[in-house]
Design a protein around this motif. Sequence first.
Motif, PDB file in Angstrom:
ATOM      1  N   GLY A  44      -0.225  -1.456  -7.306  1.00 38.96           N
ATOM      2  CA  GLY A  44      -1.114  -2.317  -7.772  1.00 38.96           C
ATOM      3  C   GLY A  44      -2.211  -2.834  -6.752  1.00 38.96           C
ATOM      4  N   ARG A  45      -2.561  -1.855  -6.066  1.00 36.41           N
ATOM      5  CA  ARG A  45      -3.724  -2.163  -5.099  1.00 36.41           C
ATOM      6  C   ARG A  45      -4.845  -1.005  -5.084  1.00 36.41           C
ATOM      7  N   THR A  46      -6.291  -1.389  -5.142  1.00 41.35           N
ATOM      8  CA  THR A  46      -7.135  -0.385  -5.019  1.00 41.35           C
ATOM      9  C   THR A  46      -7.285   0.027  -3.388  1.00 41.35           C
ATOM     10  N   TRP A  47      -8.068   1.118  -3.368  1.00 46.44           N
ATOM     11  CA  TRP A  47      -8.227   1.733  -1.924  1.00 46.44           C
ATOM     12  C   TRP A  47      -9.198   0.750  -1.343  1.00 46.44           C
ATOM     13  N   GLN A  48     -10.035  -0.202  -2.008  1.00 43.97           N
ATOM     14  CA  GLN A  48     -10.840  -0.783  -1.030  1.00 43.97           C
ATOM     15  C   GLN A  48      -9.918  -2.220  -0.562  1.00 43.97           C
ATOM     16  N   GLU A  49      -9.032  -2.625  -1.219  1.00 46.83           N
ATOM     17  CA  GLU A  49      -8.026  -3.673  -0.806  1.00 46.83           C
ATOM     18  C   GLU A  49      -7.108  -3.183   0.322  1.00 46.83           C
ATOM     19  N   ALA A  50      -6.826  -1.973   0.095  1.00 46.43           N
ATOM     20  CA  ALA A  50      -5.872  -1.241   1.410  1.00 46.43           C
ATOM     21  C   ALA A  50      -7.038  -1.390   2.589  1.00 46.43           C
ATOM     22  N   ALA A  51      -8.387  -0.949   2.196  1.00 50.74           N
ATOM     23  CA  ALA A  51      -9.066  -0.835   3.458  1.00 50.74           C
ATOM     24  C   ALA A  51      -9.435  -2.088   4.264  1.00 50.74           C
ATOM     25  N   GLN A  52      -9.451  -3.078   3.363  1.00 51.71           N
ATOM     26  CA  GLN A  52      -9.579  -4.539   4.023  1.00 51.71           C
ATOM     27  C   GLN A  52      -8.632  -4.909   4.838  1.00 51.71           C
ATOM     28  N   SER A  53      -7.105  -4.356   4.626  1.00 49.30           N
ATOM     29  CA  SER A  53      -6.078  -4.562   5.423  1.00 49.30           C
ATOM     30  C   SER A  53      -6.352  -4.278   6.858  1.00 49.30           C
ATOM     31  N   LEU A  54      -6.926  -2.952   6.764  1.00 52.47           N
ATOM     32  CA  LEU A  54      -7.232  -2.032   8.217  1.00 52.47           C
ATOM     33  C   LEU A  54      -8.308  -2.949   8.775  1.00 52.47           C
ATOM     34  N   ALA A  55      -9.262  -3.275   7.899  1.00 52.10           N
ATOM     35  CA  ALA A  55     -10.588  -4.158   8.633  1.00 52.10           C
ATOM     36  C   ALA A  55      -9.929  -5.390   9.187  1.00 52.10           C
ATOM     37  N   GLN A  56      -8.822  -5.916   8.264  1.00 51.78           N
ATOM     38  CA  GLN A  56      -8.618  -7.466   8.866  1.00 51.78           C
ATOM     39  C   GLN A  56      -7.532  -7.102   9.941  1.00 51.78           C
ATOM     40  N   LEU A  78      -7.609   8.167   4.507  1.00 48.35           N
ATOM     41  CA  LEU A  78      -8.487   8.102   3.491  1.00 48.35           C
ATOM     42  C   LEU A  78      -9.548   8.916   3.800  1.00 48.35           C
ATOM     43  N   GLY A  79     -10.454   9.161   2.777  1.00 55.08           N
ATOM     44  CA  GLY A  79     -11.803   9.583   3.247  1.00 55.08           C
ATOM     45  C   GLY A  79     -12.667   8.782   4.160  1.00 55.08           C
ATOM     46  N   MET A  80     -13.616   9.406   4.716  1.00 51.36           N
ATOM     47  CA  MET A  80     -14.569   8.510   5.559  1.00 51.36           C
ATOM     48  C   MET A  80     -15.328   7.580   5.013  1.00 51.36           C
ATOM     49  N   PHE A  81     -15.206   7.529   3.670  1.00 49.44           N
ATOM     50  CA  PHE A  81     -15.784   6.285   2.881  1.00 49.44           C
ATOM     51  C   PHE A  81     -15.064   5.095   3.175  1.00 49.44           C
ATOM     52  N   VAL A  82     -14.194   5.200   3.980  1.00 49.08           N
ATOM     53  CA  VAL A  82     -13.334   3.679   4.297  1.00 49.08           C
ATOM     54  C   VAL A  82     -14.272   2.865   5.101  1.00 49.08           C
ATOM     55  N   ALA A  83     -14.990   3.407   5.519  1.00 46.65           N
ATOM     56  CA  ALA A  83     -16.343   2.681   6.466  1.00 46.65           C
ATOM     57  C   ALA A  83     -17.183   1.863   5.601  1.00 46.65           C
ATOM     58  N   GLN A  84     -17.205   1.973   4.406  1.00 46.77           N
ATOM     59  CA  GLN A  84     -18.035   1.138   3.459  1.00 46.77           C
ATOM     60  C   GLN A  84     -17.513  -0.163   3.461  1.00 46.77           C
ATOM     61  N   ASP A 126       4.521  -6.049  14.100  1.00 43.82           N
ATOM     62  CA  ASP A 126       4.260  -6.935  12.764  1.00 43.82           C
ATOM     63  C   ASP A 126       2.910  -6.466  12.291  1.00 43.82           C
ATOM     64  N   LEU A 127       2.739  -5.057  12.282  1.00 43.74           N
ATOM     65  CA  LEU A 127       1.640  -4.541  11.493  1.00 43.74           C
ATOM     66  C   LEU A 127       2.159  -3.522  10.415  1.00 43.74           C
ATOM     67  N   VAL A 128       1.484  -3.547   9.222  1.00 44.93           N
ATOM     68  CA  VAL A 128       1.822  -2.683   8.231  1.00 44.93           C
ATOM     69  C   VAL A 128       1.535  -1.268   8.784  1.00 44.93           C
ATOM     70  N   PRO A 129       2.262  -0.289   8.966  1.00 43.40           N
ATOM     71  CA  PRO A 129       2.129   1.127   9.878  1.00 43.40           C
ATOM     72  C   PRO A 129       0.989   1.557   9.159  1.00 43.40           C
ATOM     73  N   ILE A 130       1.112   2.111   7.862  1.00 48.70           N
ATOM     74  CA  ILE A 130       0.328   2.707   7.120  1.00 48.70           C
ATOM     75  C   ILE A 130      -0.292   2.004   5.860  1.00 48.70           C
ATOM     76  N   ALA A 131      -1.613   1.787   5.593  1.00 48.66           N
ATOM     77  CA  ALA A 131      -2.347   1.149   4.666  1.00 48.66           C
ATOM     78  C   ALA A 131      -2.194   2.069   3.412  1.00 48.66           C
ATOM     79  N   PHE A 132      -2.037   1.553   2.012  1.00 47.71           N
ATOM     80  CA  PHE A 132      -1.842   2.486   0.941  1.00 47.71           C
ATOM     81  C   PHE A 132      -2.206   1.810   0.044  1.00 47.71           C
ATOM     82  N   ALA A 133      -2.664   2.372  -1.087  1.00 51.33           N
ATOM     83  CA  ALA A 133      -3.084   2.042  -2.216  1.00 51.33           C
ATOM     84  C   ALA A 133      -3.123   3.353  -3.341  1.00 51.33           C
ATOM     85  N   ASP A 134      -2.537   3.087  -4.561  1.00 53.17           N
ATOM     86  CA  ASP A 134      -2.821   4.124  -5.721  1.00 53.17           C
ATOM     87  C   ASP A 134      -2.822   3.580  -6.952  1.00 53.17           C
ATOM     88  N   LYS A 135      -3.414   2.289  -6.844  1.00 51.55           N
ATOM     89  CA  LYS A 135      -3.700   1.831  -8.527  1.00 51.55           C
ATOM     90  C   LYS A 135      -4.511   2.760  -9.432  1.00 51.55           C
TER      91      LYS A 135
END
Length: 428
Positions: free
Chosen positions: A257-269, A277-283, A191-200
């Motif tokens: 329809g999703r920004t990289w920040q929103e995709a990163a939040q799905s990983l964080a959550q 993604l780039g290491m800036f995902v840590a932001q 029940d996980l989204v395997p790969i977070a992804f965004a290309d808005k």
Amino acid sequence: MDQRPPISRRNLILGTAAAFGVPAVLAACGGSEQPSPGAAATGGLGTVTLGSNASDEVPKKSLATVVGNFTQAGVRINTVDHNTFQENINRYLRGTPDDVFTWFAGYRMQFFAEQGLATDISDVWQEIGGDYTQAFKDASTGTDGKQYFIPFTYYPWAVFYRKSVWEEKGYEPPRTLDELTALAKRMRGDDLVPIAFADKDGWPAMGTFDIINMRTNGYDFHISLMAGKESWTDPRVKQVFDTWRGLLEYHQPASLGRTWQEAAQSLAQKKSGMYLLGMFVAQQFPEEDLDDLDFFTFPEINPAHGTDSIDAPIDGYMVSAKAKNVDGAKALVKHLAQASSQNVATELDPGTLAASSKADTSGYSALQKRGAELVSQASHIAQFLDRDTRPDFASTVMIPSLQSFIDKPGEVDSLLASIEQQKANIFR
């Protein structure tokens, strides 16, 4: 470590995506002009203006802090949304630009130098050159042999994940494409989204194309393709899209329809299992969760190329040709070149690594140390698709083409034929 980006000797024509670009219009599109903390005490060099694309909270605060330590002049920072800044940069520099502006190493730096839109800062490099490796100097050098760029930070691209989730589920980093696919299937069953992804915003998918192409066909073919020397209808390119299509079913849906920040939040959550993604995902991670963030390099596809290539873009600063305060601008970029300035930046922004070889890495987080190790072990370093090819080709052809593929992955042949036809018109 080999960080030398590919250097082009040909002229580049930048296609702009907007009909404006002067600072007043940039501000209207989301920019904000503010003084640095030390701007009131202008020192002996007056005031320097700085056009910045560091619009996200973490890099914006980092730049303000670094610039606040600059005492030779006051600095006014004109911050513009990252994508807006990039799309409007050509006319911005031809209009009334700031004295200093944030930009990228590689083709994009060379284009402005060749067009006479950047100031030669070779004299600054005579003073700070000893702080950088030859590879970084090469990345800052125009086709005329002069320097136009100050490297500030860089970051590798990799597949990021939360250690706590993986430990709980018993996941292990995949070593091959088959293992990656098996892991994605397992995550979906958990029940996980395997790969977070965004290309808005258009550019994130470029990183996926880059790594699959380098893993499938090798670095040399990838760079030759970016230079317009290979056909997009080549079966090797089709194989890249076929491989990607096989992974798309495991990507986060509705990505356009999703920004990289929103995709990163799905990983964080802990809703997604991994994210390329780039290491800036840590932001996008709170400080208390940073120790839970880890990564692996994208796994092997073709044993002939293994995992020897990665994207690791270099960000930095240039002085515009129309700078009103050239002395102040050169003093500012010299300040930004100092290891002490980059130490501040990498402490405040956990998704970056310092470009200066004299930077203090003892305070790096575990993630930053792993990032530096990954870059040092790579045999080939690419700068990223939109920095390794002609800017007009990247923006007007590749962004809509990759988004079209994501939307309709079954129409590869017609898509590649369209890219090849447009490439032939651009790469003359």
